[in-house]
Design a protein around this motif. Structure first.
Motif, PDB file in Angstrom:
ATOM      1  N   ASN A  93      28.421  71.987  58.517  1.00  0.00           N
ATOM      2  CA  ASN A  93      29.274  70.868  58.918  1.00  0.00           C
ATOM      3  C   ASN A  93      28.727  69.512  58.507  1.00  0.00           C
ATOM      4  O   ASN A  93      29.161  68.489  59.033  1.00  0.00           O
ATOM      5  N   LEU A  94      27.780  69.481  57.596  1.00  0.00           N
ATOM      6  CA  LEU A  94      27.165  68.221  57.178  1.00  0.00           C
ATOM      7  C   LEU A  94      28.210  67.284  56.568  1.00  0.00           C
ATOM      8  O   LEU A  94      28.848  67.624  55.572  1.00  0.00           O
ATOM      9  N   PRO A  95      28.398  66.100  57.146  1.00  0.00           N
ATOM     10  CA  PRO A  95      29.313  65.129  56.540  1.00  0.00           C
ATOM     11  C   PRO A  95      28.770  64.650  55.189  1.00  0.00           C
ATOM     12  O   PRO A  95      27.565  64.420  55.049  1.00  0.00           O
ATOM     13  N   VAL A  96      29.663  64.494  54.217  1.00  0.00           N
ATOM     14  CA  VAL A  96      29.271  64.090  52.864  1.00  0.00           C
ATOM     15  C   VAL A  96      30.148  62.945  52.400  1.00  0.00           C
ATOM     16  O   VAL A  96      31.380  63.008  52.512  1.00  0.00           O
ATOM     17  N   ILE A  97      29.496  61.929  51.842  1.00  0.00           N
ATOM     18  CA  ILE A  97      30.181  60.842  51.145  1.00  0.00           C
ATOM     19  C   ILE A  97      29.675  60.865  49.709  1.00  0.00           C
ATOM     20  O   ILE A  97      28.465  60.809  49.471  1.00  0.00           O
ATOM     21  N   TYR A  98      30.594  60.966  48.760  1.00  0.00           N
ATOM     22  CA  TYR A  98      30.259  60.911  47.337  1.00  0.00           C
ATOM     23  C   TYR A  98      30.545  59.517  46.809  1.00  0.00           C
ATOM     24  O   TYR A  98      31.452  58.839  47.298  1.00  0.00           O
ATOM     25  N   THR A  99      29.814  59.143  45.758  1.00  0.00           N
ATOM     26  CA  THR A  99      30.129  57.912  45.042  1.00  0.00           C
ATOM     27  C   THR A  99      29.898  58.143  43.555  1.00  0.00           C
ATOM     28  O   THR A  99      29.156  59.052  43.159  1.00  0.00           O
ATOM     29  N   SER A 100      30.529  57.316  42.745  1.00  0.00           N
ATOM     30  CA  SER A 100      30.337  57.385  41.298  1.00  0.00           C
ATOM     31  C   SER A 100      30.901  56.133  40.657  1.00  0.00           C
ATOM     32  O   SER A 100      31.925  55.615  41.102  1.00  0.00           O
ATOM     33  N   GLY A 101      30.229  55.675  39.628  1.00  0.00           N
ATOM     34  CA  GLY A 101      30.738  54.560  38.844  1.00  0.00           C
ATOM     35  C   GLY A 101      31.539  55.047  37.656  1.00  0.00           C
ATOM     36  O   GLY A 101      32.246  54.282  37.012  1.00  0.00           O
ATOM     37  N   GLY A 102      31.472  56.340  37.359  1.00  0.00           N
ATOM     38  CA  GLY A 102      32.138  56.886  36.192  1.00  0.00           C
ATOM     39  C   GLY A 102      33.437  57.605  36.478  1.00  0.00           C
ATOM     40  O   GLY A 102      34.072  58.109  35.570  1.00  0.00           O
TER      41      GLY A 102
END
Length: 142
Positions: A93-102
């Protein structure tokens, strides 16, 4: 491509989350990592950081982490997509936030369930709002 939950620029104010939550920031750009770490620490979170997925996995194996914030394209040919899938095997159940500049979006097929994507450049206030919201939604799951 169906986007995962997308963080818009006008985010609700979730307020501060109290407690001792730990956020793992995985970012290979030193200045970007420093800004994210500083913003999260100013909010009262315990923050750990890693420059690539291998280093992040070592941290996940030995530390309790309440939220994973990861860039998608990382150093040493590692990536945040695989990292999040492996992290979820350890902590379902680990919350995940992704990010990317591409990328402008992320498909549901690539992302773990109920994760959030925020494109770069993001504002520190956006990251804080997302972290606060996810940690309220998935409080201390372990």
């Amino acid at each position: 491509m169906i986007p995962v939950a997308y963080a818009a620029f006008a985010l609700p104010n979730f307020g501060s989350v109290r407690g001792s939550e730990t956020v793992l920031v995985v970012e290979d750009e030193a200045m970007v990592c420093e800004l994210a770490v500083e913003a999260l620490m100013d909010e009262g979170y315990r923050v750990l950081s890693a420059a690539d997925a291998e280093e992040a996995e070592d941290i996940l194996a030995r530390e309790r982490v309440d939220l994973l914030f990861t860039d998608i394209d990382l150093a040493r040919n590692t990536n945040g997509l695989s990292l999040a899938r492996r992290a979820r095997r350890l902590r379902p159940n680990l919350p995940v936030i992704y990010t990317s500049g591409g990328r402008g979006s992320l498909s549901q097929a690539d992302a773990v369930a109920e994760s959030i994507f925020v494109p770069k450049p993001y504002r520190p206030s956006q990251l804080i709002a997302l972290a606060n919201g996810l940690l309220r939604r998935f409080p201390h799951y372990a």
